[in-house]
Design a protein around this motif. Structure first.
Motif, PDB file in Angstrom:
ATOM      1  N   LYS A  86       0.814  -1.199   0.000  1.00  0.00           N
ATOM      2  CA  LYS A  86       0.000   0.000   0.000  1.00  0.00           C
ATOM      3  C   LYS A  86       0.856   1.260   0.000  1.00  0.00           C
ATOM      4  O   LYS A  86       1.792   1.397   0.782  1.00  0.00           O
ATOM      5  CB  LYS A  86      -0.914  -0.004   1.228  1.00  0.00           C
ATOM      6  N   GLU A  87       0.532   2.182  -0.872  1.00  0.00           N
ATOM      7  CA  GLU A  87       1.313   3.417  -1.007  1.00  0.00           C
ATOM      8  C   GLU A  87       1.323   4.217   0.293  1.00  0.00           C
ATOM      9  O   GLU A  87       2.328   4.825   0.657  1.00  0.00           O
ATOM     10  CB  GLU A  87       0.738   4.264  -2.149  1.00  0.00           C
ATOM     11  N   GLY A  88       0.215   4.219   1.023  1.00  0.00           N
ATOM     12  CA  GLY A  88       0.125   5.042   2.231  1.00  0.00           C
ATOM     13  C   GLY A  88       0.584   4.346   3.497  1.00  0.00           C
ATOM     14  O   GLY A  88       0.363   4.876   4.601  1.00  0.00           O
ATOM     15  N   ALA A  89       1.231   3.185   3.386  1.00  0.00           N
ATOM     16  CA  ALA A  89       1.689   2.468   4.580  1.00  0.00           C
ATOM     17  C   ALA A  89       2.693   3.312   5.352  1.00  0.00           C
ATOM     18  O   ALA A  89       3.496   4.046   4.769  1.00  0.00           O
ATOM     19  CB  ALA A  89       2.327   1.137   4.178  1.00  0.00           C
ATOM     20  N   ARG A  90       2.655   3.223   6.677  1.00  0.00           N
ATOM     21  CA  ARG A  90       3.522   4.055   7.509  1.00  0.00           C
ATOM     22  C   ARG A  90       4.956   3.550   7.580  1.00  0.00           C
ATOM     23  O   ARG A  90       5.841   4.286   8.023  1.00  0.00           O
ATOM     24  CB  ARG A  90       2.937   4.152   8.926  1.00  0.00           C
ATOM     25  N   SER A  91       5.168   2.330   7.198  1.00  0.00           N
ATOM     26  CA  SER A  91       6.522   1.773   7.214  1.00  0.00           C
ATOM     27  C   SER A  91       6.926   1.359   5.804  1.00  0.00           C
ATOM     28  O   SER A  91       6.106   0.822   5.035  1.00  0.00           O
ATOM     29  CB  SER A  91       6.608   0.559   8.143  1.00  0.00           C
ATOM     30  N   THR A  92       8.207   1.619   5.490  1.00  0.00           N
ATOM     31  CA  THR A  92       8.743   1.229   4.189  1.00  0.00           C
ATOM     32  C   THR A  92       9.970   0.344   4.392  1.00  0.00           C
ATOM     33  O   THR A  92      10.902   0.713   5.117  1.00  0.00           O
ATOM     34  CB  THR A  92       9.143   2.461   3.361  1.00  0.00           C
ATOM     35  N   LEU A  93       9.940  -0.822   3.769  1.00  0.00           N
ATOM     36  CA  LEU A  93      11.072  -1.734   3.798  1.00  0.00           C
ATOM     37  C   LEU A  93      11.791  -1.623   2.467  1.00  0.00           C
ATOM     38  O   LEU A  93      11.199  -1.866   1.412  1.00  0.00           O
ATOM     39  CB  LEU A  93      10.586  -3.170   4.024  1.00  0.00           C
ATOM     40  N   THR A  94      13.041  -1.219   2.501  1.00  0.00           N
ATOM     41  CA  THR A  94      13.843  -1.096   1.280  1.00  0.00           C
ATOM     42  C   THR A  94      14.770  -2.295   1.196  1.00  0.00           C
ATOM     43  O   THR A  94      15.554  -2.553   2.115  1.00  0.00           O
ATOM     44  CB  THR A  94      14.668   0.205   1.295  1.00  0.00           C
ATOM     45  N   VAL A  95      14.667  -3.031   0.103  1.00  0.00           N
ATOM     46  CA  VAL A  95      15.441  -4.267  -0.051  1.00  0.00           C
ATOM     47  C   VAL A  95      16.316  -4.177  -1.298  1.00  0.00           C
ATOM     48  O   VAL A  95      15.814  -3.999  -2.413  1.00  0.00           O
ATOM     49  CB  VAL A  95      14.515  -5.498  -0.158  1.00  0.00           C
ATOM     50  N   TRP A  96      17.622  -4.290  -1.091  1.00  0.00           N
ATOM     51  CA  TRP A  96      18.564  -4.405  -2.206  1.00  0.00           C
ATOM     52  C   TRP A  96      18.902  -5.892  -2.333  1.00  0.00           C
ATOM     53  O   TRP A  96      19.399  -6.499  -1.375  1.00  0.00           O
ATOM     54  CB  TRP A  96      19.833  -3.603  -1.941  1.00  0.00           C
ATOM     55  N   ARG A 250       6.409  -6.753  14.847  1.00  0.00           N
ATOM     56  CA  ARG A 250       6.088  -5.888  15.986  1.00  0.00           C
ATOM     57  C   ARG A 250       6.458  -4.436  15.679  1.00  0.00           C
ATOM     58  O   ARG A 250       5.680  -3.516  15.974  1.00  0.00           O
ATOM     59  CB  ARG A 250       6.816  -6.385  17.226  1.00  0.00           C
ATOM     60  N   MET A 251       7.601  -4.215  15.084  1.00  0.00           N
ATOM     61  CA  MET A 251       8.055  -2.854  14.773  1.00  0.00           C
ATOM     62  C   MET A 251       7.115  -2.177  13.775  1.00  0.00           C
ATOM     63  O   MET A 251       6.775  -0.994  13.908  1.00  0.00           O
ATOM     64  CB  MET A 251       9.482  -2.890  14.230  1.00  0.00           C
ATOM     65  N   VAL A 252       6.710  -2.936  12.764  1.00  0.00           N
ATOM     66  CA  VAL A 252       5.834  -2.377  11.744  1.00  0.00           C
ATOM     67  C   VAL A 252       4.457  -2.072  12.333  1.00  0.00           C
ATOM     68  O   VAL A 252       3.855  -1.010  12.042  1.00  0.00           O
ATOM     69  CB  VAL A 252       5.712  -3.352  10.541  1.00  0.00           C
TER      70      VAL A 252
END
Length: 258
Positions: A86-96, A250-252
């Motif tokens: 979801k674009e409006g999610a409060r958390s973003t996970l960036t994966v390389w 839990r963090m998310v």
């Protein structure tokens, strides 16, 4: 001894001396021919080596790069991130990540259910960045070819499913199976609706190759320690030895509650 006998012996010695001189001359010519032929062979071999080396240099040189074509829906700086969630999610996970990377597969296997659950619930957005680290370390082109195919899957709206299939079928690190377009197309058959003429053309033409190269350059410029590199809201959680799927969840969820 008669004069006739003396003349006969003298003529015989002269003929023998002449024959010996003729043999010596023939031997000198033979040696000259052998040396000359050897020189010609050496020069010929050197010429062949020179031609092969020159041609090898041309083959090994970089091919003319095509235009940078970002996959559909790519976001971020230079459109190098493929978003999932979801674009409006409060958390973003960036994966390389690198599709040939065993550690990336390990991360995916361990965290995939949690990540899918959080993105499905609208609590997490994932931005995937594709790198070709293993191609550089081990040789080959499987990282680049697989990344291009994944970008082609993104064009078809099938990135997430194909992304998972690539890791589920990842070859050994030393085997460059993903360098074969036929293998990548075969695996597309495991994703409903992906194996289409448009997808095949995209894979075979390397439509997103230059985009993949640009993404990998961004990875290099970021001076990350390796793949996978996983950032949660900018913080590297892959280096956190205490991190677990439960802790990530839990963090998310805490961030989602505000």
């Amino acid at each position: 001894m008669s004069e006739k006998n003396r003349d006969g012996k003298r003529n015989a010695r002269e003929r023998l001396a002449a024959e010996r001189e003729k043999q010596k001359a023939a031997e000198r010519r033979r040696r000259t021919l052998i040396v000359g032929a050897s020189v010609v062979c050496v020069l010929g071999l050197a010429a062949v080596i020179g031609v092969v080396a020159a041609n090898s240099g041309k083959d090994a040189g970089p091919k003319k790069a095509g235009p940078v074509v970002a996959p559909s829906g790519a976001q971020g700086q230079d459109a190098l991130a493929i978003p999932v969630g979801k674009e409006g999610a409060r958390s973003t996970l960036t994966v390389w990540e690198d599709f040939r990377c065993p550690a990336c597969k390990g991360f995916e296997t361990t965290y995939r259910p949690t990540i899918h659950g959080l993105t499905g619930a609208g609590k997490l957005k994932v931005e995937y960045h594709l790198a070709t680290l293993i191609d550089g370390n081990m040789g080959g082109s499987g990282s680049r070819r697989a990344a291009n195919a994944a970008a082609c899957a993104q064009d078809a709206g099938k990135f997430s499913a194909y992304h998972d299939v690539l890791y589920e079928n990842q070859p050994e690190e030393t085997k460059d199976s993903y360098a074969e377009n036929s293998r990548l197309i075969e695996l597309a058959g495991k994703v409903d609706g992906l194996d289409t003429p448009a997808f095949r053309t995209c894979v075979q033409d390397g439509t997103h190759d230059s985009w993949v190269e640009k993404s990998n350059q961004a990875f290099q410029n970021g001076h990350f320690g390796g793949t996978p590199t996983v950032l949660l809201n900018g913080k590297n959680i892959y280096q956190d030895q205490s991190m677990t799927p439960a802790k990530l969840k839990r963090m998310v969820e805490e961030a989602d509650r505000g």
